[in-house]
Motif scaffolding. Structure first.
Motif, PDB file in Angstrom:
ATOM      1  N   MET A   1      24.058 -16.763  26.222  1.00 44.74           N
ATOM      2  CA  MET A   1      23.094 -16.599  25.167  1.00 44.74           C
ATOM      3  C   MET A   1      22.144 -15.451  25.482  1.00 44.74           C
ATOM      4  SD  MET A   1      23.728 -18.777  22.776  1.00 44.74           S
ATOM      5  CE  MET A   1      22.367 -19.383  21.841  1.00 44.74           C
ATOM      6  N   VAL A   2      21.777 -15.312  26.725  1.00 40.75           N
ATOM      7  CA  VAL A   2      20.870 -14.228  27.117  1.00 40.75           C
ATOM      8  C   VAL A   2      21.505 -12.881  26.801  1.00 40.75           C
ATOM      9  CG1 VAL A   2      19.687 -13.143  29.051  1.00 40.75           C
ATOM     10  CG2 VAL A   2      19.748 -15.635  28.874  1.00 40.75           C
ATOM     11  N   THR A   3      22.785 -12.721  27.142  1.00 37.40           N
ATOM     12  CA  THR A   3      23.482 -11.461  26.860  1.00 37.40           C
ATOM     13  C   THR A   3      23.552 -11.204  25.364  1.00 37.40           C
ATOM     14  OG1 THR A   3      24.783 -11.678  28.865  1.00 37.40           O
ATOM     15  CG2 THR A   3      25.622 -10.184  27.180  1.00 37.40           C
ATOM     16  N   LEU A   4      23.893 -12.212  24.586  1.00 34.77           N
ATOM     17  CA  LEU A   4      23.956 -12.079  23.132  1.00 34.77           C
ATOM     18  C   LEU A   4      22.609 -11.648  22.582  1.00 34.77           C
ATOM     19  CD1 LEU A   4      25.454 -12.542  20.403  1.00 34.77           C
ATOM     20  CD2 LEU A   4      24.659 -14.903  20.538  1.00 34.77           C
ATOM     21  N   ARG A   5      21.567 -12.269  23.046  1.00 30.54           N
ATOM     22  CA  ARG A   5      20.229 -11.945  22.559  1.00 30.54           C
ATOM     23  C   ARG A   5      19.785 -10.553  22.985  1.00 30.54           C
ATOM     24  NH1 ARG A   5      17.902 -18.031  23.482  1.00 30.54           N
ATOM     25  NH2 ARG A   5      18.871 -18.839  21.597  1.00 30.54           N
ATOM     26  N   SER A   6      20.080 -10.156  24.219  1.00 25.74           N
ATOM     27  CA  SER A   6      19.664  -8.827  24.664  1.00 25.74           C
ATOM     28  C   SER A   6      20.478  -7.729  23.985  1.00 25.74           C
ATOM     29  CB  SER A   6      19.747  -8.705  26.185  1.00 25.74           C
ATOM     30  OG  SER A   6      21.083  -8.779  26.610  1.00 25.74           O
ATOM     31  N   LYS A   7      21.775  -7.940  23.807  1.00 30.60           N
ATOM     32  CA  LYS A   7      22.620  -6.922  23.153  1.00 30.60           C
ATOM     33  C   LYS A   7      22.282  -6.775  21.677  1.00 30.60           C
ATOM     34  CE  LYS A   7      26.037  -6.198  26.348  1.00 30.60           C
ATOM     35  NZ  LYS A   7      26.142  -4.930  26.970  1.00 30.60           N
ATOM     36  N   SER A   8      21.946  -7.901  21.005  1.00 28.14           N
ATOM     37  CA  SER A   8      21.669  -7.842  19.568  1.00 28.14           C
ATOM     38  C   SER A   8      20.221  -7.437  19.280  1.00 28.14           C
ATOM     39  CB  SER A   8      21.950  -9.194  18.922  1.00 28.14           C
ATOM     40  OG  SER A   8      20.996 -10.159  19.345  1.00 28.14           O
ATOM     41  N   GLY A   9      19.342  -7.626  20.263  1.00 32.19           N
ATOM     42  CA  GLY A   9      17.932  -7.353  20.023  1.00 32.19           C
ATOM     43  C   GLY A   9      17.243  -8.466  19.262  1.00 32.19           C
ATOM     44  N   ASN A  10      17.959  -9.534  18.985  1.00 23.18           N
ATOM     45  CA  ASN A  10      17.419 -10.682  18.259  1.00 23.18           C
ATOM     46  C   ASN A  10      17.176 -11.802  19.267  1.00 23.18           C
ATOM     47  OD1 ASN A  10      16.858 -12.890  16.677  1.00 23.18           O
ATOM     48  ND2 ASN A  10      18.721 -12.757  15.447  1.00 23.18           N
ATOM     49  N   LEU A  11      15.915 -12.085  19.560  1.00 23.01           N
ATOM     50  CA  LEU A  11      15.585 -13.097  20.564  1.00 23.01           C
ATOM     51  C   LEU A  11      15.893 -14.518  20.105  1.00 23.01           C
ATOM     52  CD1 LEU A  11      12.237 -11.599  21.922  1.00 23.01           C
ATOM     53  CD2 LEU A  11      14.550 -11.382  22.851  1.00 23.01           C
ATOM     54  N   PHE A  16      26.474 -18.904  16.222  1.00 26.22           N
ATOM     55  CA  PHE A  16      26.930 -19.036  14.832  1.00 26.22           C
ATOM     56  C   PHE A  16      26.424 -17.916  13.928  1.00 26.22           C
ATOM     57  CE2 PHE A  16      23.234 -21.968  14.989  1.00 26.22           C
ATOM     58  CZ  PHE A  16      22.414 -21.349  14.061  1.00 26.22           C
ATOM     59  N   ASP A  17      25.445 -17.132  14.374  1.00 28.49           N
ATOM     60  CA  ASP A  17      24.972 -15.988  13.591  1.00 28.49           C
ATOM     61  C   ASP A  17      26.053 -14.911  13.471  1.00 28.49           C
ATOM     62  OD1 ASP A  17      22.400 -17.069  13.241  1.00 28.49           O
ATOM     63  OD2 ASP A  17      21.694 -16.191  15.124  1.00 28.49           O
ATOM     64  N   TYR A  18      27.033 -14.934  14.364  1.00 23.53           N
ATOM     65  CA  TYR A  18      28.040 -13.878  14.429  1.00 23.53           C
ATOM     66  C   TYR A  18      29.442 -14.324  14.046  1.00 23.53           C
ATOM     67  CZ  TYR A  18      24.166 -11.600  16.635  1.00 23.53           C
ATOM     68  OH  TYR A  18      22.929 -11.064  16.867  1.00 23.53           O
TER      69      TYR A  18
END
Length: 119
Positions: A1-11, A16-18
């Motif tokens: 989740m940390v990687t997803l949040r850092s790569k997307s810029g969405n904290l 399921f957003d993707y």
């Protein structure tokens, strides 16, 4: 989740957003429901270090099994949370009846439509 949040810029990003739909069998179906749940239970999977949940040699099997058991027990404390109807997007879990060998699919749509599919 940390990687997803850092790569997307969405904290606040969640898996399921993707994705529009998820399908999986066996324990993967439980994980799919956890990732797409309306209540955030995915943290149970991601707070345990990956080394405690996946892979490794036979000497680590007992530790990993205990860690996974702890995660699953906590997730199943509120069994209603892990039902297909309590997901934000479609979830499909194919399986079959052991007695009749008939195939069936547990799905969010069926679960929402009829309480007869409320497994």
């Amino acid at each position: 989740m940390v990687t997803l949040r850092s790569k997307s810029g969405n904290l606040d990003a969640r898996v399921f957003d993707y994705f529009d739909v998820v399908a999986s069998i066996g324990i993967g179906g439980v994980f799919a429901i956890m990732l797409f749940a309306t209540h955030n239970v995915s943290h149970l999977l991601f707070h345990a270090p990956p080394s405690h949940l996946m892979g490794g040699g036979s000497g680590e099997t007992t530790t990993k099994t205990k860690a996974m058991e702890r995660v699953m027990k906590e997730a199943f404390e509120d069994r209603l949370m892990l039902m297909p109807c309590n997901t934000v997007k479609p979830v499909l879990i194919p399986c079959y009846d052991l007695q009749s060998s008939a195939s069936l699919i547990f799905s969010r749509a069926d679960d929402l439509e009829s309480k007869n599919f409320n497994f």
